[in-house]
Scaffold this active site. Structure first.
Site, PDB file in Angstrom:
ATOM      1  N   CYS A   2       6.365  47.951  69.556  1.00 52.86           N
ATOM      2  CA  CYS A   2       7.802  47.695  69.542  1.00 52.86           C
ATOM      3  C   CYS A   2       8.235  47.151  70.897  1.00 52.86           C
ATOM      4  CB  CYS A   2       8.559  48.984  69.287  1.00 52.86           C
ATOM      5  SG  CYS A   2       8.039  49.804  67.789  1.00 52.86           S
ATOM      6  N   ARG A  27       4.546  40.595  71.459  1.00 49.48           N
ATOM      7  CA  ARG A  27       4.056  41.947  71.185  1.00 49.48           C
ATOM      8  C   ARG A  27       3.901  42.187  69.685  1.00 49.48           C
ATOM      9  NH1 ARG A  27       5.314  45.602  75.588  1.00 49.48           N
ATOM     10  NH2 ARG A  27       5.760  47.320  74.200  1.00 49.48           N
ATOM     11  N   TRP A  74       7.539  47.273  65.432  1.00 49.75           N
ATOM     12  CA  TRP A  74       6.191  47.138  64.840  1.00 49.75           C
ATOM     13  C   TRP A  74       5.973  48.481  64.160  1.00 49.75           C
ATOM     14  CZ3 TRP A  74       1.912  44.136  64.025  1.00 49.75           C
ATOM     15  CH2 TRP A  74       0.687  44.785  63.873  1.00 49.75           C
ATOM     16  N   ASN A  98      10.213  53.132  71.326  1.00 44.46           N
ATOM     17  CA  ASN A  98       8.872  52.567  71.226  1.00 44.46           C
ATOM     18  C   ASN A  98       7.900  53.726  71.436  1.00 44.46           C
ATOM     19  OD1 ASN A  98       6.453  51.211  71.583  1.00 44.46           O
ATOM     20  ND2 ASN A  98       6.967  50.438  73.611  1.00 44.46           N
ATOM     21  N   GLY A  99       6.973  53.934  70.504  1.00 48.84           N
ATOM     22  CA  GLY A  99       6.015  55.023  70.664  1.00 48.84           C
ATOM     23  C   GLY A  99       5.819  55.784  69.367  1.00 48.84           C
ATOM     24  N   GLU A 483     -21.960  43.317  67.196  1.00 44.98           N
ATOM     25  CA  GLU A 483     -20.630  42.990  67.698  1.00 44.98           C
ATOM     26  C   GLU A 483     -20.718  42.208  69.014  1.00 44.98           C
ATOM     27  OE1 GLU A 483     -17.916  42.832  66.387  1.00 44.98           O
ATOM     28  OE2 GLU A 483     -16.425  42.865  67.978  1.00 44.98           O
ATOM     29  N   LYS A 487     -19.099  38.488  69.336  1.00 46.27           N
ATOM     30  CA  LYS A 487     -18.088  38.149  70.352  1.00 46.27           C
ATOM     31  C   LYS A 487     -18.517  36.919  71.127  1.00 46.27           C
ATOM     32  CE  LYS A 487     -15.261  39.792  69.299  1.00 46.27           C
ATOM     33  NZ  LYS A 487     -15.159  40.665  68.194  1.00 46.27           N
ATOM     34  N   GLU A 490     -18.338  33.711  68.961  1.00 46.70           N
ATOM     35  CA  GLU A 490     -16.966  33.315  68.625  1.00 46.70           C
ATOM     36  C   GLU A 490     -16.260  32.556  69.729  1.00 46.70           C
ATOM     37  OE1 GLU A 490     -14.236  36.061  66.037  1.00 46.70           O
ATOM     38  OE2 GLU A 490     -15.192  37.253  67.585  1.00 46.70           O
ATOM     39  N   HIS A 506     -40.581  42.220  63.769  1.00 46.26           N
ATOM     40  CA  HIS A 506     -40.680  41.554  62.459  1.00 46.26           C
ATOM     41  C   HIS A 506     -40.167  40.117  62.530  1.00 46.26           C
ATOM     42  CE1 HIS A 506     -41.887  45.342  60.696  1.00 46.26           C
ATOM     43  NE2 HIS A 506     -40.853  45.921  61.305  1.00 46.26           N
ATOM     44  N   LYS A 605      -7.010  33.939  63.091  1.00 46.00           N
ATOM     45  CA  LYS A 605      -6.944  35.384  63.309  1.00 46.00           C
ATOM     46  C   LYS A 605      -7.067  36.121  61.977  1.00 46.00           C
ATOM     47  CE  LYS A 605      -6.305  39.178  65.677  1.00 46.00           C
ATOM     48  NZ  LYS A 605      -7.522  39.676  66.317  1.00 46.00           N
TER      49      LYS A 605
HETATM   50  O1  M6R Z   1      -8.264  41.419  59.841  1.00 49.59           O
HETATM   51  P1  M6R Z   1      -9.687  41.798  59.508  1.00 49.59           P
HETATM   52  O2  M6R Z   1     -10.168  42.954  60.306  1.00 49.59           O
HETATM   53  O3  M6R Z   1      -9.893  42.024  58.046  1.00 49.59           O
HETATM   54  O4  M6R Z   1     -10.539  40.527  59.907  1.00 49.59           O
HETATM   55  C1  M6R Z   1     -11.898  40.464  59.632  1.00 49.59           C
HETATM   56  C2  M6R Z   1     -12.569  39.334  60.390  1.00 49.59           C
HETATM   57  O5  M6R Z   1     -12.013  38.112  60.024  1.00 49.59           O
HETATM   58  C3  M6R Z   1     -12.438  39.514  61.899  1.00 49.59           C
HETATM   59  O6  M6R Z   1     -12.927  40.755  62.321  1.00 49.59           O
HETATM   60  C4  M6R Z   1     -13.177  38.408  62.635  1.00 49.59           C
HETATM   61  O7  M6R Z   1     -14.554  38.571  62.494  1.00 49.59           O
HETATM   62  C5  M6R Z   1     -12.754  38.420  64.100  1.00 49.59           C
HETATM   63  N1  M6R Z   1     -12.474  37.106  64.565  1.00 49.59           N
HETATM   64  C6  M6R Z   1     -13.751  39.068  64.981  1.00 49.59           C
HETATM   65  O8  M6R Z   1     -13.461  38.961  66.327  1.00 49.59           O
END
Ligand code: M6R
Length: 610
Positions: A2, A27, A74, A98-99, A483, A487, A490, A506, A605
């Site tokens: 928020c 935000r 939010w 907010n909180g 992960e 990262k 990406e 393997h 996103k």
């Molecule tokens: O909003 P979601 O968590 O469902 O999104 C899933 C993936 O699209 C998301 O985690 C994507 O892999 C990100 N860009 C990872 O950083």
């Protein structure tokens, strides 16, 4: 998260408040509202959706006053709606907040018994009633706010108006940010610096437990006992763009460093440290349902999928329930065997990912119970699910998910502990141990970020030109290896592979030579010895080995080219700390390469299209 803005001075308040809220749009929010003192009383305008909806309302029904408060919401308690939007009113009192108030259930019960009619689902409305009750009992506005905050548990930044004192705003904070802006014959408050930059660069950052009374020509500060205090005045010379990112170069870096706070917010009100358990109320399931579950099926995509791999391991170990993890995109449409007795846990930051939504919908149609673990309140997956267990990481702006990943881990671990306890699989003693370790996490994550930032930046500078990078981990470190690789791919566009360390021989071991940096996750856990052998195998093939190990691990120091140390925690909690240097590594490589860190090419996103 928020956003709060407040203004007291000679100018019309509404345009300043709306402008401030616009500067806090980054935000994230789902509704907005203003309260302004007018001669006839405090007037409120609230609207769901974007600020332009609120502006439309103000165009039709303007607010004319020079003292007011504004808010972008939010949602945390209660879905986004006009009735849940702030400000909330009780008699002559208006409040924005907010909180998260942790003891909201008890307060709601108490206020209802006291005759208050509660209109919304929010915790904030309760704050308005508490202040109003104190005013009725004869307290002035400052006294009423002091009495009220003494009753609140949790996080809050509040700004309060009282019709009887149209010359002032009283604000208070604990764990949620609040800054006071000092003008000439006018004063301001806001959740964050950008809202105030066009008006003043002289600011006071309130600290936990601070209360302030803002009038046009003075600002007085008090502690929780009402004693006068002083805080330093600061001159802020950030540009508006820097201010939005709290001085960080990118949203992603800001979000990486927000993780201790995001985890604290996600754990808030869920850990019962008195009895060493997880509270029932927020999980979304009841005990009967917990006992009837025969299998847990996790569904998710991308980073959220990686969180579910840890979720699966925790469910098996701590809850003693068979569990599987499915990529939602592979699950949907293939007519999988799922149905009654299955708890389907759909995990998604956005709550809108089409594959996860469709897969969970299919499972629900076949008779499974769907529990959503999502960050965005009232999102599509939250709405279709039978129950929701929200993460409270706040809005995530960087396309690469960071703080929402660790918040998902927190919810999935709490879920496993809760299931294990309700089903009698987990002893009270072990449960208490896990709860205590969870409570220490924000501090340990903070230490990890501070301790590894510079080392990782140096490492990234040296390795940014590598063509391939490998990440290896076993057990709970396996999803972290995946992960770390995702990262890096990406945002820096470097080819990376995350592998279960035991799978190395393997196939992927053939990739290793002196040009390939290999991250090996070797925190102290049940897999340590075997993971360490993998580290030695990589070293024996001339790889540049970067160990992510528990602080003080002499063997890791001896055998690796670079060592990134993380604090000691329970073996079940290592993913929360080991992932942090990997996020930082991806960030710094991308930054050195000059890629668009917050909006990498080809990525969105939220993936809502097929
Ligand atoms: O909003 P979601 O968590 O469902 O999104 C899933 C993936 O699209 C998301 O985690 C994507 O892999 C990100 N860009 C990872 O950083």
């Amino acid at each position: 998260m928020c956003g709060i803005v407040g203004y007291v001075g000679p100018r019309p308040a509404a345009p300043i408040l709306v402008d401030g809220l616009r500067r806090l749009e980054y935000r994230g929010y789902d509704s907005a509202g203003l309260a302004v003192h007018s001669p006839s009383g405090i007037e409120i305008r609230r609207a769901v959706g974007k600020l332009r909806n609120l502006e439309g309302l103000l165009f039709e029904r303007p607010l004319e006053g020079t003292v007011g408060i504004g808010h972008t919401r939010w949602a945390t308690h209660g879905r986004p709606s006009e009735v849940n939007a702030h400000p909330h009113v009780s008699g002559d009192i208006a409040v924005v907040h907010n909180g998260i108030i942790e003891n909201h259930v008890a307060l709601r019960r108490e206020l209802k018994a006291d005759g208050f009619e509660i209109q919304s689902e929010t915790d904030t409305e309760l704050v308005a009633h508490l202040v109003q009750r104190e005013v009725r009992r004869g307290k002035d506005l400052l006294g009423a706010v002091l009495e009220t905050i003494a009753r609140l548990q949790g996080a809050y930044a509040i700004a309060v108006l009282d019709h009887a004192r149209p010359d002032r705003i009283v604000v208070a904070r604990a764990s949620s940010p609040l800054v006071v802006g000092l003008g000439e014959g006018e004063n301001f408050c806001a959740s964050d610096v950008p809202a105030l930059l066009p008006y003043t660069r002289e600011m006071i950052f309130l600290e936990d437990g601070d209360v302030a009374v803002l009038e046009a020509d003075r600002v007085q500060l008090f502690d929780v006992r009402g004693e006068t205090i002083e805080r330093p005045r600061r001159h802020i010379d950030w540009s508006p763009a820097m201010a939005e990112k709290a001085g960080y170069k990118h949203f992603m870096l800001k979000e990486i460093f927000e993780q201790p706070r995001a985890i604290e917010d996600t754990l808030r009100g869920r850990l019962d440290r008195t009895s060493g358990d997880i509270f029932d109320q927020e999980i979304g399931l009841d005990e009967e349902r917990a006992k009837a579950i025969r299998r847990v099926v996790f569904l998710a995509c991308g980073t959220s999928h990686h969180a579910t791999i840890a979720g699966r391991y925790w469910t098996e170990e701590l809850a003693g329930i068979p569990a599987v993890t499915e990529l939602a995109s592979e699950f949907r449409g293939r007519n999988p065997i799922v149905g009654e007795g299955d708890l389907v846990v759909a995990v998604s930051q956005s709550g809108e990912t089409i594959d996860t939504l469709v897969a969970a919908r299919e499972a629900k149609k076949k008779g499974a119970t769907v529990l959503a673990v999502v960050n965005v309140i009232d999102s599509a997956i939250a709405r279709m699910a039978d129950a929701v267990f929200y993460t409270h990481a706040g809005p995530e702006i960087g396309v690469a998910s960071t703080k929402c990943f660790t918040a998902q881990l927190a919810n999935l671990l709490m879920l496993s502990i809760w299931l294990g306890r309700r089903r009698g699989h987990l002893s009270a003693e072990r449960c208490r141990e896990l709860v205590e370790a969870l409570a220490s996490l924000p501090q340990q994550m903070q230490e990890t970020l501070q301790g590894t930032r510079q080392l990782v930046a140096n490492l990234a500078k040296r390795t940014k030109d590598a063509r391939d990078v490998l990440f290896l981990g076993r057990g709970l470190s396996f999803p972290i290896a995946l992960e770390g690789a995702l990262k890096l791919k990406e945002i820096s566009y470097v080819h990376a592979e995350g592998y279960a360390a035991g799978e190395m021989k393997h196939g992927p071991i053939a990739l290793i030579d002196e040009h390939v940096p290999v991250f090996v996750l070797v925190p102290e856990d049940d897999q340590y010895e075997r993971s360490f052998s993998n580290l030695q195998e990589a070293k024996a093939r001339d790889a540049r080995v970067i160990a992510v190990a528990t602080s003080g691990d002499e063997a890791a120091l001896d055998q690796s080219d670079d060592l990134l140390e993380v604090p000691r925690t329970l073996p079940q909690l290592t993913p929360f700390v080991t992932v942090l240097p990997l996020q930082l590594f991806a960030y710094y490589v991308a930054d050195f390469k000059g890629t668009d860190v917050d909006q990498p090419r080809n990525l969105a996103k939220t993936v809502t299209v097929e």
